[in-house]
Every structure is written in structure tokens, then in C-alpha cells.
Design a protein around this motif. Structure first.
Motif, PDB file in Angstrom:
ATOM      1  N   ASN A   7      59.386  -0.545  51.228  1.00 14.76           N
ATOM      2  CA  ASN A   7      58.580   0.242  52.163  1.00 14.76           C
ATOM      3  C   ASN A   7      59.448   0.925  53.203  1.00 14.76           C
ATOM      4  N   GLY A   8      58.919   2.014  53.708  1.00 19.22           N
ATOM      5  CA  GLY A   8      59.615   2.733  54.761  1.00 19.22           C
ATOM      6  C   GLY A   8      60.748   3.561  54.204  1.00 19.22           C
ATOM      7  N   ASN A   9      61.734   3.769  55.032  1.00 19.67           N
ATOM      8  CA  ASN A   9      62.888   4.568  54.645  1.00 19.67           C
ATOM      9  C   ASN A   9      64.123   3.685  54.615  1.00 19.67           C
ATOM     10  N   GLY A  10      64.798   3.670  53.494  1.00 24.17           N
ATOM     11  CA  GLY A  10      66.046   2.944  53.352  1.00 24.17           C
ATOM     12  C   GLY A  10      66.921   3.687  52.369  1.00 24.17           C
ATOM     13  N   ASN A  11      68.205   3.369  52.361  1.00 25.69           N
ATOM     14  CA  ASN A  11      69.105   4.054  51.447  1.00 25.69           C
ATOM     15  C   ASN A  11      69.834   3.119  50.497  1.00 25.69           C
ATOM     16  N   ASN A  42      67.770   8.576  52.770  1.00 28.86           N
ATOM     17  CA  ASN A  42      66.709   7.578  52.684  1.00 28.86           C
ATOM     18  C   ASN A  42      65.713   7.930  51.589  1.00 28.86           C
ATOM     19  N   VAL A  43      65.229   6.905  50.909  1.00 31.98           N
ATOM     20  CA  VAL A  43      64.136   7.061  49.951  1.00 31.98           C
ATOM     21  C   VAL A  43      62.876   6.554  50.632  1.00 31.98           C
ATOM     22  N   THR A  44      61.767   7.208  50.394  1.00 30.72           N
ATOM     23  CA  THR A  44      60.519   6.848  51.050  1.00 30.72           C
ATOM     24  C   THR A  44      59.619   6.088  50.094  1.00 30.72           C
ATOM     25  N   ASN A  45      59.217   4.881  50.507  1.00 28.76           N
ATOM     26  CA  ASN A  45      58.314   4.038  49.714  1.00 28.76           C
ATOM     27  C   ASN A  45      58.721   3.990  48.252  1.00 28.76           C
TER      28      ASN A  45
END
Length: 157
Positions: free
Chosen positions: A67-71, A49-52
């Protein structure tokens, strides 16, 4: 009787000129975006995941913030040029943000979809020119970008 026959003929001829409405179906494939997935550099098989994450196109001051954590992110490519450059800012909005720049070079082709939908553009990714700070590696997974159902680029950090 003549009036009824005349009215019937007028009605038939009135509707015989109608054509199907030209409405582009929402399910019709349009110009695809570039799909990027993020992976753990130390364990390349694991999504990370990348943050913001903030992605800003060249020449732009505002960008898209994931925003948040997503990949996974999907970003558009220019449909009238052979390259698009983006800045990828990890931890956007914090004092520990890191910024990398990636230039995507490609060829493109406009394809006629229908009269209602017009044209869509498909891409063939040639190479990627990175300037890394937080990203450690980047790989082209699928060079032909014809839909958004698959990962085109993998970024390792």
C-alpha cells in the motif's frame, strides 16, 4: 557425611548431562527473498515509487499488497523449483490498474545453517522472462541471492 557426599555426587552427575539449548538466534541468516527496486525509465538513476502494488504468485488468488508509495519490494522464490512466476499489478484496486507477469528462473542450493536453524536456500538468478504492459525494462543487478541487504533486480517504468 555420607549422605551429603552422595547428594553432592548425584547433583554433579545430574547437571553434567545438560547441553546448551538449541534455539535458532533471530539474527541468523535465513532463506533470502528477492529484493526488487523500481526506477524511473526516463531517468534511470532515480528511484520511482509504485502506487498500491499488488504481487500475486502463480496459481494464487490472493497476493501481497504494498500500500501507498514505495520503491522496494521483497518477494520469496520457490525453494523446491527452478522458477517462480509473479503478477505485478500497479494501482491495484483502481480502475486504472495495469498487470505485468514476470517469471524468474534460477538454480538453488540448500545450505545447512545449524541444528537449531536447519537449512536455508540460496539462489542464483539465471534469467527473467517478462510480459510487459506498464514495466518498460527489467535488469538483473545481482544474480547471487544470498541475503536481503542488496538489490537483486531493477525494474524501470
Amino acid at each position: 557425611m555420607k549422605k551429603i557426599l552422595t547428594l553432592l555426587l548425584i547433583t554433579i552427575f545430574s547437571f553434567s548431562g545438560c547441553e546448551k539449548d538449541d534455539i535458532c538466534d533471530a539474527n541468523t541468516s535465513t532463506t533470502p527473498r528477492l529484493v526488487i527496486q523500481f526506477y524511473d525509465y526516463n531517468n534511470p538513476a532515480v528511484l520511482k515509487n509504485v502506487t498500491n502494488l499488488k504481487v500475486i504468485g502463480e496459481g494464487m488468488t490472493e497476493g501481497i499488497v504494498f500500500n501507498g508509495n514505495g520503491n522496494t519490494v521483497s518477494i520469496p522464490l520457490k525453494t523446491t523449483e527452478n522458477s517462480t512466476t509473479y503478477r505485478f499489478i500497479l494501482n491495484s484496486g483502481s480502475t486504472s490498474s495495469n498487470e505485468d507477469e514476470i517469471k524468474f528462473e534460477y538454480t538453488y542450493e540448500n545450505i545447512f545453517v545449524s541444528r537449531a536453524c536447519g537449512f536455508k536456500t540460496i539462489f542464483s538468478l539465471d534469467k527473467i522472462i517478462p510480459v510487459f504492459l506498464w514495466i518498460k525494462d527489467i535488469r538483473i543487478e545481482k544474480s547471487n541471492i544470498v541475503n536481503e541487504n542488496e538489490t537483486h533486480v531493477k525494474i524501470y517504468f
